[in-house]
Design an enzyme around this catalytic site. Structure first.
Site, mmCIF file in Angstrom:
data_model
loop_
_atom_site.group_PDB
_atom_site.id
_atom_site.type_symbol
_atom_site.label_atom_id
_atom_site.label_comp_id
_atom_site.label_asym_id
_atom_site.label_seq_id
_atom_site.Cartn_x
_atom_site.Cartn_y
_atom_site.Cartn_z
ATOM 1 C CG HIS A 174 -3.779 -0.576 -2.126
ATOM 2 N ND1 HIS A 174 -4.380 0.659 -2.112
ATOM 3 C CD2 HIS A 174 -3.473 -0.892 -0.993
ATOM 4 C CE1 HIS A 174 -4.359 1.100 -0.871
ATOM 5 N NE2 HIS A 174 -3.745 0.255 -0.187
ATOM 6 C CB SER A 176 -0.905 -0.099 1.199
ATOM 7 O OG SER A 176 -0.288 -0.012 2.396
ATOM 8 C CE LYS A 211 -7.765 0.310 0.831
ATOM 9 N NZ LYS A 211 -7.833 1.475 1.772
HETATM 10 C C1 LIG Z 1 -3.601 -3.527 1.942
HETATM 11 C C2 LIG Z 1 -4.542 -2.814 2.808
HETATM 12 N N1 LIG Z 1 -5.550 -3.706 3.301
HETATM 13 C C3 LIG Z 1 -6.617 -3.473 4.176
HETATM 14 C C4 LIG Z 1 -6.672 -1.734 4.225
HETATM 15 C C5 LIG Z 1 -7.760 -1.423 4.930
HETATM 16 O O1 LIG Z 1 -9.253 -1.346 4.190
HETATM 17 P P1 LIG Z 1 -10.237 -0.587 4.711
HETATM 18 O O2 LIG Z 1 -9.847 0.827 4.397
HETATM 19 O O3 LIG Z 1 -11.438 -0.890 4.126
HETATM 20 O O4 LIG Z 1 -10.519 -0.356 6.302
HETATM 21 C C6 LIG Z 1 -6.137 -0.864 3.624
HETATM 22 C C7 LIG Z 1 -6.379 0.429 3.668
HETATM 23 O O5 LIG Z 1 -5.407 1.339 3.562
HETATM 24 C C8 LIG Z 1 -4.880 -1.552 2.924
HETATM 25 O O6 LIG Z 1 -4.033 -0.624 2.304
#
Ligand SMILES: Cc1ncc(COP(=O)(O)O)c(C=O)c1O
Length: 404
Positions: free
Chosen positions: A204, A176, A235
């Site tokens: 992502h 991320s 996202k």
């Molecule tokens: C790789 C990854 N997993 C999970 C999440 C969390 O997702 P959510 O925003 O739906 O809680 C993020 C959020 O930035 C992320 O980058």
């Protein structure tokens, strides 16, 4: 017990104090930020679907038909036909038997990892995984082996050491904060050879990688073979919530034991309706995905032409690693002076000494806007004397210590 004000002072002294910025417009490629129009270069609304007319309309229609909220958890009285419809579509989209919705990606990872492994087992986690995977590993009470970033030899060594206790490998698909992609085929092969499951977090990668934006697992041709795929609705899919795709048996287990699923209200119908519409747009307009890829390449090239390297990213996430937290904030403020909004990212989101601007492009950015932003950021970086790291993600000792 330390006083709250002291702790806030410590954060300010370390350059790590955070404040909320205010956006007064929909999430488009340009937004009104603290009263001024700026180019938005740090959103995860990669395909611009959060503000798509059909997505908005679907949210409104779902509110009309089902109401604003679900009123209870899924296992009590909150399970509505609209949840079931989205789960079936997501399972089809990813090529799995079943999908299960969660309140957010954070909750999905927390709940899934802690449901699958526990005391006496070992969970393997990339050192640059998202905090939600790290926290899922922590609360699972399994022993944690944090392998060097994408380092298959280190992972293989850990698997050998764990022997029959090895249970689960977890990884971001696109990391991320770095925009690089996990070696999913190799991880899956290694996992299965060692009797482990593998969980890939596509937060992502949906809408970005793979055929028609189906994600990194699909890109690797491993749909259905990777044991669990997590995706978020917040996202690319422009809404809110998340899901896990897996076999019917695993989803059955999660439904019975994943605590964030059991003990939390079901997703609100408007969020679910919006995600259904966004998924339909993604499936019917693969050109958006191609646009996103082109925009990522345009930004990376423009930065390179202006002397800034974005490390090993090959995606829409383009980091400019500055190092020092205060310097990263200064660069962010300079960019904002030029009406470009790219929030600085500092520890604990990234390892100590790797603070950065995490630029992210959207499919509906204009190429000229991206080139102008690259020139502006490069100019500001030169003025501030920022030397960027070209080495990409390093070995973040702090994260290793925290997560180990
Ligand atoms: C790789 C990854 N997993 C999970 C999440 C969390 O997702 P959510 O925003 O739906 O809680 C993020 C959020 O930035 C992320 O980058």
């Amino acid at each position: 017990m330390r006083d709250v004000a002291d702790r806030l002072d410590d954060l300010r002294d370390a350059g790590l104090y955070r404040r909320l910025r205010l956006i007064e417009s929909p999430q488009g490629p340009r937004v009104t930020l603290d009263g001024a129009e700026v180019l938005l270069l740090c959103s995860n609304n990669y395909l611009g679907l959060a503000d798509h007319p059909r997505v908005r309309q679907a949210a409104a229609d779902a509110a009309e038909r089902f109401g604003a909220g679900a009123g209870a958890s899924r296992l009590i009285s909150g399970n509505m036909s609209i949840h079931d419809r989205l789960e079936r579509r997501l399972a089809d989209f990813a090529g799995y038997e079943r999908a299960l919705l969660f309140g957010s990606g954070y909750l999905a990872n927390l709940g899934t990892v802690s449901a699958l492994v526990g005391r006496g087992q070992v969970v393997f986690s990339d050192e640059l995984n998202h905090a939600s995977l790290i926290d899922g590993c922590r609360i699972s009470r399994a022993e944690r082996f944090v392998y060097h970033h994408c380092d298959l030899d280190h992972l293989a060594w850990g698997l050998r050491k764990a022997g029959h206790r090895g249970a689960l490998i977890v990884t971001d698909a696109i990391f991320s904060m770095d925009g690089d992609v996990a070696p999913i085929a190799e991880l899956t092969e290694l996992a299965h050879r060692n009797g482990c499951r593998v969980l890939v977090d596509e937060a992502h990668a949906i809408g970005s990688l793979g055929p028609d934006g189906r994600g990194a697992v699909a890109e690797a041709g491993l749909g259905g073979e990777v044991d669990l795929v997590v995706g978020t609705l917040g996202k690319t899919l422009g809404s809110y919530g998340a899901y896990v795709c897996a076999s019917a048996e695993i989803v059955d287990l999660l439904t019975n034991v994943a605590r964030p699923f059991i003990f939390s209200t079901a997703l609100p119908p408007p969020a679910v309706g919006a995600a259904i519409a966004a998924l339909a747009i993604l499936e019917s307009q693969p050109g958006m995905v191609e646009h996103l890829r082109l925009n990522g390449a345009t930004l990376r090239e423009a930065l390179a032409e202006n002397g800034l390297q974005a490390g090993p990213s090959r995606t829409q996430i383009v980091p400019i690693v500055v190092g020092d937290a205060e310097l990263a904030m200064a660069l962010c403020e300079r960019a904002l002076d030029g009406r470009v909004f790219a929030q600085a990212i500092r520890p604990p989101t990234v390892p100590e000494g790797t603070s950065r601007l995490r630029l992210s492009v959207m499919a509906n950015h204009g190429a000229n806007d991206l080139r102008a932003a690259a020139r502006l950021i490069a100019g500001a970086a030169a003025e501030l004397g920022v030397g960027t790291s070209t080495a990409g993600p390093g070995h973040p000792q702090q994260v290793l210590r925290e997560a180990a």
